[in-house]
Motif scaffolding. Structure first.
Motif, PDB file in Angstrom:
ATOM      1  N   ALA A  51       0.643  -1.225  -0.035  1.00 30.12           N
ATOM      2  CA  ALA A  51      -0.056  -0.109  -0.026  1.00 30.12           C
ATOM      3  C   ALA A  51       0.855   1.246   0.076  1.00 30.12           C
ATOM      4  CB  ALA A  51      -1.097  -0.018   1.312  1.00 30.12           C
ATOM      5  N   LEU A  52       1.959   1.144   0.664  1.00 27.25           N
ATOM      6  CA  LEU A  52       2.899   2.474   0.917  1.00 27.25           C
ATOM      7  C   LEU A  52       3.260   2.828  -0.513  1.00 27.25           C
ATOM      8  CD1 LEU A  52       4.773   1.924   4.254  1.00 27.25           C
ATOM      9  CD2 LEU A  52       3.076   3.497   3.572  1.00 27.25           C
ATOM     10  N   ALA A  53       3.569   1.686  -1.174  1.00 26.94           N
ATOM     11  CA  ALA A  53       4.246   1.830  -2.778  1.00 26.94           C
ATOM     12  C   ALA A  53       3.214   2.591  -3.788  1.00 26.94           C
ATOM     13  CB  ALA A  53       4.320   0.472  -3.356  1.00 26.94           C
ATOM     14  N   THR A  81      -0.386  11.537  -5.391  1.00 24.08           N
ATOM     15  CA  THR A  81      -0.181  12.748  -5.214  1.00 24.08           C
ATOM     16  C   THR A  81      -1.360  13.222  -4.484  1.00 24.08           C
ATOM     17  OG1 THR A  81       0.819  13.006  -7.414  1.00 24.08           O
ATOM     18  CG2 THR A  81      -0.057  15.087  -6.332  1.00 24.08           C
ATOM     19  N   ALA A  82      -2.376  13.000  -4.596  1.00 23.64           N
ATOM     20  CA  ALA A  82      -3.665  13.258  -3.939  1.00 23.64           C
ATOM     21  C   ALA A  82      -3.430  13.009  -2.283  1.00 23.64           C
ATOM     22  CB  ALA A  82      -4.823  12.710  -4.192  1.00 23.64           C
ATOM     23  N   ASP A  83      -2.800  11.649  -1.931  1.00 21.30           N
ATOM     24  CA  ASP A  83      -2.614  11.339  -0.665  1.00 21.30           C
ATOM     25  C   ASP A  83      -1.728  12.271  -0.077  1.00 21.30           C
ATOM     26  OD1 ASP A  83      -4.152   8.931  -0.981  1.00 21.30           O
ATOM     27  OD2 ASP A  83      -2.619   7.826  -1.580  1.00 21.30           O
ATOM     28  N   MET A  84      -0.536  12.680  -0.770  1.00 18.60           N
ATOM     29  CA  MET A  84       0.569  13.470  -0.157  1.00 18.60           C
ATOM     30  C   MET A  84      -0.285  14.777  -0.022  1.00 18.60           C
ATOM     31  SD  MET A  84       2.979  11.757   0.040  1.00 18.60           S
ATOM     32  CE  MET A  84       4.070  12.946   0.372  1.00 18.60           C
ATOM     33  N   ARG A  85      -1.250  15.426  -1.045  1.00 19.86           N
ATOM     34  CA  ARG A  85      -1.673  16.488  -0.459  1.00 19.86           C
ATOM     35  C   ARG A  85      -2.552  16.544   0.481  1.00 19.86           C
ATOM     36  NH1 ARG A  85      -3.386  17.114  -6.315  1.00 19.86           N
ATOM     37  NH2 ARG A  85      -1.919  18.023  -7.636  1.00 19.86           N
ATOM     38  N   SER A 125      10.999  16.515   4.233  1.00 27.62           N
ATOM     39  CA  SER A 125      12.096  15.892   3.644  1.00 27.62           C
ATOM     40  C   SER A 125      12.678  14.605   4.226  1.00 27.62           C
ATOM     41  CB  SER A 125      13.230  17.082   4.235  1.00 27.62           C
ATOM     42  OG  SER A 125      14.522  16.571   4.230  1.00 27.62           O
ATOM     43  N   ALA A 126      12.009  14.440   5.624  1.00 29.01           N
ATOM     44  CA  ALA A 126      12.221  13.123   6.273  1.00 29.01           C
ATOM     45  C   ALA A 126      11.621  11.987   5.391  1.00 29.01           C
ATOM     46  CB  ALA A 126      11.962  13.189   7.604  1.00 29.01           C
ATOM     47  N   VAL A 127      10.349  12.374   5.027  1.00 31.59           N
ATOM     48  CA  VAL A 127       9.373  11.393   4.465  1.00 31.59           C
ATOM     49  C   VAL A 127       9.902  10.715   3.167  1.00 31.59           C
ATOM     50  CG1 VAL A 127       7.298  10.886   3.240  1.00 31.59           C
ATOM     51  CG2 VAL A 127       7.233  11.863   5.689  1.00 31.59           C
ATOM     52  N   LYS A 128      10.572  11.761   2.310  1.00 38.61           N
ATOM     53  CA  LYS A 128      11.250  11.584   1.154  1.00 38.61           C
ATOM     54  C   LYS A 128      12.441  10.668   1.131  1.00 38.61           C
ATOM     55  CE  LYS A 128       9.565  15.879  -1.663  1.00 38.61           C
ATOM     56  NZ  LYS A 128      10.205  17.071  -2.219  1.00 38.61           N
ATOM     57  N   SER A 129      13.331  11.024   2.240  1.00 34.56           N
ATOM     58  CA  SER A 129      14.382  10.218   2.377  1.00 34.56           C
ATOM     59  C   SER A 129      13.945   8.887   2.816  1.00 34.56           C
ATOM     60  CB  SER A 129      15.307  10.908   3.635  1.00 34.56           C
ATOM     61  OG  SER A 129      16.348  10.038   3.799  1.00 34.56           O
ATOM     62  N   PHE A 130      13.077   8.748   3.605  1.00 37.39           N
ATOM     63  CA  PHE A 130      12.646   7.392   3.840  1.00 37.39           C
ATOM     64  C   PHE A 130      12.094   6.436   2.620  1.00 37.39           C
ATOM     65  CE2 PHE A 130       8.814   4.849   5.022  1.00 37.39           C
ATOM     66  CZ  PHE A 130       9.515   3.794   5.556  1.00 37.39           C
ATOM     67  N   TYR A 131      11.394   7.363   1.681  1.00 35.44           N
ATOM     68  CA  TYR A 131      10.900   6.678   0.506  1.00 35.44           C
ATOM     69  C   TYR A 131      11.943   6.304  -0.448  1.00 35.44           C
ATOM     70  CZ  TYR A 131       5.991   5.815   1.135  1.00 35.44           C
ATOM     71  OH  TYR A 131       4.683   5.452   0.924  1.00 35.44           O
ATOM     72  N   ARG A 132      12.992   7.301  -0.555  1.00 39.33           N
ATOM     73  CA  ARG A 132      14.098   6.914  -1.399  1.00 39.33           C
ATOM     74  C   ARG A 132      14.470   5.605  -1.019  1.00 39.33           C
ATOM     75  NH1 ARG A 132      15.382  11.866  -0.368  1.00 39.33           N
ATOM     76  NH2 ARG A 132      15.014  13.601  -2.347  1.00 39.33           N
ATOM     77  N   GLU A 187      12.488  -2.078  -2.070  1.00 37.99           N
ATOM     78  CA  GLU A 187      11.243  -2.815  -2.601  1.00 37.99           C
ATOM     79  C   GLU A 187      11.091  -2.817  -4.151  1.00 37.99           C
ATOM     80  OE1 GLU A 187       9.700  -4.547  -0.212  1.00 37.99           O
ATOM     81  OE2 GLU A 187      10.979  -4.120   1.231  1.00 37.99           O
ATOM     82  N   GLY A 188      11.753  -1.950  -4.633  1.00 38.35           N
ATOM     83  CA  GLY A 188      11.662  -2.096  -6.253  1.00 38.35           C
ATOM     84  C   GLY A 188      10.377  -1.186  -6.681  1.00 38.35           C
ATOM     85  N   PHE A 189       9.919  -0.142  -6.060  1.00 38.45           N
ATOM     86  CA  PHE A 189       8.911   0.690  -6.725  1.00 38.45           C
ATOM     87  C   PHE A 189       9.388   2.041  -6.926  1.00 38.45           C
ATOM     88  CE2 PHE A 189       8.281   1.104  -2.220  1.00 38.45           C
ATOM     89  CZ  PHE A 189       8.234   2.588  -1.956  1.00 38.45           C
ATOM     90  N   GLU A 190       8.557   2.924  -7.806  1.00 42.87           N
ATOM     91  CA  GLU A 190       8.655   3.952  -8.364  1.00 42.87           C
ATOM     92  C   GLU A 190       7.994   5.056  -7.137  1.00 42.87           C
ATOM     93  OE1 GLU A 190      10.189   6.782  -9.754  1.00 42.87           O
ATOM     94  OE2 GLU A 190      10.815   5.188 -10.760  1.00 42.87           O
ATOM     95  N   PRO A 191       8.849   5.843  -6.677  1.00 41.09           N
ATOM     96  CA  PRO A 191       8.211   6.777  -5.575  1.00 41.09           C
ATOM     97  C   PRO A 191       7.961   8.151  -5.948  1.00 41.09           C
ATOM     98  CG  PRO A 191      10.532   6.638  -5.175  1.00 41.09           C
ATOM     99  CD  PRO A 191      10.294   5.696  -6.500  1.00 41.09           C
ATOM    100  N   THR A 192       7.717   8.270  -7.389  1.00 45.72           N
ATOM    101  CA  THR A 192       7.542   9.535  -7.800  1.00 45.72           C
ATOM    102  C   THR A 192       6.499  10.578  -7.073  1.00 45.72           C
ATOM    103  OG1 THR A 192       7.899   8.610 -10.191  1.00 45.72           O
ATOM    104  CG2 THR A 192       6.900  10.720  -9.953  1.00 45.72           C
ATOM    105  N   ALA A 193       5.144  10.004  -6.723  1.00 47.48           N
ATOM    106  CA  ALA A 193       4.334  10.810  -6.031  1.00 47.48           C
ATOM    107  C   ALA A 193       4.968  11.378  -4.683  1.00 47.48           C
ATOM    108  CB  ALA A 193       3.129  10.007  -5.628  1.00 47.48           C
ATOM    109  N   VAL A 194       5.621  10.718  -4.178  1.00 44.72           N
ATOM    110  CA  VAL A 194       6.303  11.245  -2.824  1.00 44.72           C
ATOM    111  C   VAL A 194       7.423  12.092  -3.178  1.00 44.72           C
ATOM    112  CG1 VAL A 194       7.388  10.844  -0.915  1.00 44.72           C
ATOM    113  CG2 VAL A 194       5.689   9.196  -1.398  1.00 44.72           C
TER     114      VAL A 194
END
Length: 306
Positions: free
Chosen positions: A54-56, A60-64, A85-92, A98-105
């Motif tokens: 689910a986190l993957a 963009t709407a979730d982030m907003r 900034s912390a959330v983005k670092s965690f997602y990178r 996990e091999g997913f694309e974190p573009t929205a975050v």
């Protein structure tokens, strides 16, 4: 409620921040709170525990929605930018594992805020601050202690945590000090004679034995000196002198940098003395303009010199 998998991932990321980047315990605590808050919001927002799958899929709407929710709890732009900034670092980190694309975050724009530039004291005000500190306590060794700490902040550009982290192994203080700063980065700092003398005066009358393992600067009962004690005595002194609220212990470090620069010091050398990872941080400390910053880059960069 955060899923066990998400919690394990958060702990794994925090461990990597400590191991690879030398993040301090305080930084790790802030990261943990920020990312855990984000994960808890997503659980509530979607009405179910957010596993890694689910986190993957966060959109963009979730982030907003998360940013609007956070804003609604009286979180200012600066704090929200830090959380993002912390959330983005965690997602990178998580997306690589996990091999997913974190573009929205990662594409989420940080809120704009006005950076507060530090306000250094004038050389006269810094000198008055140090002189007036001496009369704040009726106990001579405490007066000498407070004066020695603040003289190190101004005379050597130390962070208050670095000054209070000195141990008996650093004594007697010579012409340089070996400082372990943020991220366990080591630097050598020249020590001017007034700072050396101030520490020697304090050590000579300190009522507690200073061993190689013990802190140099002691509280009234002999334990390690709490930084809040220095903050309070500086606050009392600045009020007596009619200095602005920005005249804090940290402002003495800013003043060290600015006064060195104004005396013709090199910005890169000052960066080294302060232990800054980035030259732009030193630029902010000293209020130096972009034209001067570019001059430094041009002199330092191989192509600029060519």
């Amino acid at each position: 409620m955060i899923s066990p998998a998400a919690r394990d991932s958060l702990q794994g990321w925090l461990a990597s921040q400590k191991a690879l980047k030398g993040a301090s315990d305080n930084t790790l605590d802030a990261y943990s709170r920020d990312v855990a808050g984000f994960l808890a919001f997503m659980t509530e927002h979607h009405g179910q525990t957010q596993g890694l799958g689910a986190l993957a899929k966060i959109s963009t709407a979730d982030m907003r929605s998360w940013m609007a929710f956070t804003r609604g709890h009286d979180v200012g732009s600066r704090s929200l930018a830090r959380k993002l900034s912390a959330v983005k670092s965690f997602y990178r980190w998580l997306s690589e594992r996990e091999g997913f694309e974190p573009t929205a975050v990662l594409a989420t724009r940080s809120p704009k805020f006005q950076r507060k530039l530090p306000r250094p004291l004038s050389p006269e005000a810094a000198s008055d601050m140090i002189d007036t500190l001496e009369v704040q306590s009726l106990t001579p060794w405490i007066s000498a202690r407070d004066q020695a700490v603040v003289t190190l902040l101004y005379g050597c550009g130390l962070r208050i945590s670095e000054a209070l982290g000195l141990t008996g192994a650093d004594l007697p203080i010579g012409s340089t000090l070996r400082i372990i700063g943020k991220g366990n980065k080591e630097r050598m700092v020249p020590v001017i004679a007034p700072a050396r003398d101030a520490v020697e005066r304090y050590v000579a009358i300190c009522p507690y034995e200073i061993t190689p393992q013990s802190p140099v600067f002691r509280g009234a009962r002999g334990g390690k000196l709490n930084p809040r004690v220095i903050q309070k005595v500086v606050e009392k002194t600045r009020m007596q002198l009619g200095l602005p609220a920005t005249a804090t212990p940290h402002a003495m470090r800013h003043s060290f940098a600015t006064h060195l620069l104004n005396a013709g010091g090199d910005l890169r050398a000052i960066q080294e003395l302060l232990g800054h990872a980035s030259l732009s941080t030193t630029q902010a400390y000293t209020g130096v303009d972009t034209a001067r910053l570019l001059e430094v880059y041009a002199r330092a960069h191989p192509q600029g010199r060519g």
